[in-house]
Write a protein that holds these residues in place. Structure first.
Motif, PDB file in Angstrom:
ATOM      1  N   TYR A 148     -25.995   3.095 -28.918  1.00 19.07           N
ATOM      2  CA  TYR A 148     -26.698   4.274 -28.313  1.00 19.07           C
ATOM      3  C   TYR A 148     -26.494   4.426 -26.947  1.00 19.07           C
ATOM      4  N   ALA A 149     -26.162   5.442 -26.359  1.00 18.34           N
ATOM      5  CA  ALA A 149     -26.362   6.108 -24.947  1.00 18.34           C
ATOM      6  C   ALA A 149     -27.929   6.208 -24.682  1.00 18.34           C
ATOM      7  N   ALA A 150     -28.443   5.260 -23.735  1.00 18.26           N
ATOM      8  CA  ALA A 150     -29.817   5.409 -23.538  1.00 18.26           C
ATOM      9  C   ALA A 150     -30.326   6.554 -22.752  1.00 18.26           C
ATOM     10  N   ALA A 151     -29.466   7.487 -22.209  1.00 17.59           N
ATOM     11  CA  ALA A 151     -29.997   8.517 -21.636  1.00 17.59           C
ATOM     12  C   ALA A 151     -28.520   9.455 -21.389  1.00 17.59           C
ATOM     13  N   LYS A 152     -28.903  10.850 -21.091  1.00 24.19           N
ATOM     14  CA  LYS A 152     -27.707  11.828 -20.712  1.00 24.19           C
ATOM     15  C   LYS A 152     -26.814  11.212 -19.596  1.00 24.19           C
ATOM     16  N   GLY A 153     -25.701  11.362 -19.751  1.00 24.28           N
ATOM     17  CA  GLY A 153     -24.727  11.040 -18.551  1.00 24.28           C
ATOM     18  C   GLY A 153     -23.446  11.125 -18.698  1.00 24.28           C
ATOM     19  N   LYS A 154     -22.495  10.588 -18.020  1.00 26.35           N
ATOM     20  CA  LYS A 154     -21.076  10.421 -17.866  1.00 26.35           C
ATOM     21  C   LYS A 154     -20.492   9.225 -17.931  1.00 26.35           C
ATOM     22  N   VAL A 155     -19.673   8.908 -18.935  1.00 28.55           N
ATOM     23  CA  VAL A 155     -18.868   7.639 -19.003  1.00 28.55           C
ATOM     24  C   VAL A 155     -18.094   7.332 -17.707  1.00 28.55           C
ATOM     25  N   SER A 156     -18.478   6.191 -16.996  1.00 32.04           N
ATOM     26  CA  SER A 156     -18.021   5.942 -15.916  1.00 32.04           C
ATOM     27  C   SER A 156     -16.974   4.944 -15.905  1.00 32.04           C
ATOM     28  N   PHE A 157     -16.995   3.882 -16.986  1.00 34.50           N
ATOM     29  CA  PHE A 157     -16.212   2.669 -17.115  1.00 34.50           C
ATOM     30  C   PHE A 157     -16.380   2.467 -18.728  1.00 34.50           C
ATOM     31  N   VAL A 158     -14.960   2.088 -19.013  1.00 39.69           N
ATOM     32  CA  VAL A 158     -14.880   1.558 -20.344  1.00 39.69           C
ATOM     33  C   VAL A 158     -13.604   0.133 -20.324  1.00 39.69           C
ATOM     34  N   GLY A 159     -14.145  -0.904 -20.729  1.00 36.75           N
ATOM     35  CA  GLY A 159     -13.362  -1.960 -20.467  1.00 36.75           C
ATOM     36  C   GLY A 159     -13.730  -3.353 -20.491  1.00 36.75           C
ATOM     37  N   GLN A 160     -13.070  -4.314 -19.731  1.00 39.83           N
ATOM     38  CA  GLN A 160     -13.829  -5.855 -19.785  1.00 39.83           C
ATOM     39  C   GLN A 160     -14.324  -6.171 -18.245  1.00 39.83           C
ATOM     40  N   ARG A 161     -15.213  -6.640 -18.333  1.00 40.58           N
ATOM     41  CA  ARG A 161     -15.910  -7.162 -17.039  1.00 40.58           C
ATOM     42  C   ARG A 161     -16.024  -8.757 -17.329  1.00 40.58           C
ATOM     43  N   GLN A 162     -15.981  -9.530 -16.264  1.00 43.42           N
ATOM     44  CA  GLN A 162     -16.229 -10.843 -16.224  1.00 43.42           C
ATOM     45  C   GLN A 162     -17.778 -11.187 -16.767  1.00 43.42           C
ATOM     46  N   GLY A 163     -18.059 -11.897 -17.816  1.00 36.98           N
ATOM     47  CA  GLY A 163     -19.232 -12.209 -18.239  1.00 36.98           C
ATOM     48  C   GLY A 163     -19.781 -11.231 -19.366  1.00 36.98           C
ATOM     49  N   TYR A 164     -19.533 -10.028 -19.253  1.00 38.18           N
ATOM     50  CA  TYR A 164     -19.948  -9.250 -20.213  1.00 38.18           C
ATOM     51  C   TYR A 164     -19.001  -8.764 -21.112  1.00 38.18           C
ATOM     52  N   GLY A 165     -17.659  -9.171 -21.047  1.00 34.72           N
ATOM     53  CA  GLY A 165     -16.685  -8.968 -22.298  1.00 34.72           C
ATOM     54  C   GLY A 165     -16.369  -7.489 -22.223  1.00 34.72           C
ATOM     55  N   ASN A 166     -16.410  -6.858 -23.637  1.00 32.48           N
ATOM     56  CA  ASN A 166     -16.132  -5.466 -23.737  1.00 32.48           C
ATOM     57  C   ASN A 166     -17.237  -4.751 -22.835  1.00 32.48           C
ATOM     58  N   CYS A 167     -17.173  -3.954 -22.108  1.00 35.40           N
ATOM     59  CA  CYS A 167     -18.243  -3.196 -21.390  1.00 35.40           C
ATOM     60  C   CYS A 167     -18.169  -1.750 -21.266  1.00 35.40           C
ATOM     61  N   ILE A 168     -19.309  -0.998 -21.502  1.00 39.14           N
ATOM     62  CA  ILE A 168     -19.271   0.289 -21.035  1.00 39.14           C
ATOM     63  C   ILE A 168     -20.351   0.689 -19.949  1.00 39.14           C
ATOM     64  N   GLU A 169     -20.134   1.543 -19.028  1.00 44.79           N
ATOM     65  CA  GLU A 169     -20.992   1.884 -17.880  1.00 44.79           C
ATOM     66  C   GLU A 169     -21.005   3.603 -18.185  1.00 44.79           C
ATOM     67  N   ILE A 170     -22.194   3.870 -18.205  1.00 47.22           N
ATOM     68  CA  ILE A 170     -22.640   5.488 -18.030  1.00 47.22           C
ATOM     69  C   ILE A 170     -23.602   5.749 -16.604  1.00 47.22           C
ATOM     70  N   SER A 171     -22.905   6.923 -15.909  1.00 46.63           N
ATOM     71  CA  SER A 171     -23.661   7.320 -14.714  1.00 46.63           C
ATOM     72  C   SER A 171     -24.495   8.437 -15.042  1.00 46.63           C
ATOM     73  N   HIS A 172     -25.742   8.318 -14.741  1.00 44.45           N
ATOM     74  CA  HIS A 172     -26.795   9.316 -15.012  1.00 44.45           C
ATOM     75  C   HIS A 172     -27.213  10.369 -13.766  1.00 44.45           C
ATOM     76  N   GLY A 173     -26.557   9.938 -12.733  1.00 50.01           N
ATOM     77  CA  GLY A 173     -26.984  10.687 -11.501  1.00 50.01           C
ATOM     78  C   GLY A 173     -28.039  10.037 -10.867  1.00 50.01           C
TER      79      GLY A 173
END
Length: 385
Positions: A291-316
């Protein structure tokens, strides 16, 4: 004989007044005699008495002038109030159509503010909060006083005057409500360990704004009543703080019983050597919801080294959350999400020894310990309940 008489006079005066010298002129010559200390004291007493009498008379004159000035000021104040009341009456008598138009503009302003910021009319804010926000607003009887005066002088305008008074009372009530909500949001942000000031500063900065101009006014000349302007500013402050609060991680990103690896120093699970862990690990079954930990906009969906499949959410405000080792994605870049929105499924992709979620909180790309955010949010929510 004359010289002898002068000498005799000098000797007699000197005998009578041995303590002080007096100047006596005789046949063009200056001669000296003395004055006693008793006579000096008597003369000084007379001088002090005269000075005291003069001070008393001047004080009485000054008090008289002050009283006259105060009475003039009070009279001027009463005249100003009478003139203002007369002006209000004349406004209704001479321009009923214009008054109706102004009331319509005020009503449009109120409706837009409620629709944009509140949705439904709130219950009255606590009286103590109203007094703190603006002591003058804590007395609703003041809003209806002008209407009663106008109705008494000009009965045909009574309904308009009462409508205007009702609008002003509602604006003041909404202002108190907005200030109350802003204060609650600000206090909650502080309890979560953050400073609300940067949130307000970012809200006031005019970055990347635009759109067609839709002016707000309460009068035909385009001006805005200061009370309506204050309502708008209070609502804007309320929105900025509440949006900032909603953007702070407060939702547990995975429904699990415990954390398998904490933030900070740890032994690396692959090498066994000392390592720094920039987040929290939440272990759970493969495919468990994330689940998203807070309100925001999804800024990245893909793979990052060490993280594997990864999602990043920008909250301002420079705040970002990262979710790693996922088995599936449930959102896309640019998508707006709320706290608690399901965004992915738990997995073991990347540098991982088993199914779990690696969760990070970053501020301006610097890792922060997520635990204080989540624990403080839990405490705040318990207090609110």
């Amino acid at each position: 004989m004359k010289s002898t008489s002068a000498g005799t006079l000098k000797r007699r005066l000197k005998a009578a007044f041995p303590d002080r010298e007096l100047i006596v002129r005789s046949q063009g010559q200056v001669r000296f005699i003395r004055i006693s200390s008793g006579m000096q004291k008597a003369a000084a007493g007379v001088a002090v008495s005269l000075l005291g009498a003069w001070c008393v008379s001047m004080g009485a004159l000054a008090f008289s002038q002050f009283s006259a000035t105060s009475e003039s000021a009070a009279l001027a104040t009463r005249e100003a109030r009478v003139a203002a009341a007369a002006s209000n009456v004349e406004k209704y008598r001479d321009n009923l159509d214009g008054t109706v138009a102004d009331l319509a503009r005020r009503q449009q302003f109120i409706e837009k503010m409620i629709d944009a910021h509140i949705g439904e009319l709130p219950e009255e804010a606590p009286a103590e909060d109203a007094a703190k926000a603006d002591p003058a607003q804590a007395d609703p009887a003041k809003a209806g006083e002008p209407a009663r005066k106008i109705s008494a002088v000009l009965p045909e305008a009574g309904k308009l005057a009462r409508l205007e008074a009702g609008q002003i009372a509602l604006v003041e009530r909404l202002t108190r409500y907005a200030d109350h909500r802003a204060a609650l949001a600000s206090d909650t942000i502080r309890k979560l360990g953050l400073n609300p000031a940067p949130i307000m500063a970012r809200a006031r900065s005019k970055v990347a704004e635009g759109g067609p101009l839709e002016s707000l006014a309460t009068a035909a000349d385009g001006s805005l009543d200061p009370r309506f302007q204050r309502l708008g500013l209070s609502l804007a402050r309320m929105d900025a703080l509440e949006n900032g609060l909603a953007s702070i991680p407060q939702v547990q990103p995975a429904h699990v019983a415990y954390v398998s690896s904490s933030y900070g120093y740890r032994s690396d699970p692959f090498t066994g050597g000392a390592a720094f862990h920039a987040g929290l690990d939440f272990p759970g079954p493969m495919g468990s919801p994330i689940y998203a930990a807070a309100k925001g906009k999804v800024s990245f969906v893909g793979q990052r080294q060490g993280y594997g499949n990864c999602i990043e959410i920008s909250h301002g405000n420079g705040l970002m959350t990262r979710y790693g080792h996922l088995s599936a994605f449930g959102v896309r870049v640019g998508q707006e999400v709320d706290g608690g929105t399901r965004i992915a499924a738990m997995g073991s992709t990347g540098r991982s020894t088993g199914s779990h979620l690696h969760f990070e909180v970053r501020v301006n790309n610097r890792p922060m310990n997520p635990r204080p955010f989540l624990e403080a949010a839990r405490n705040v929510q318990q207090e609110a309940r």
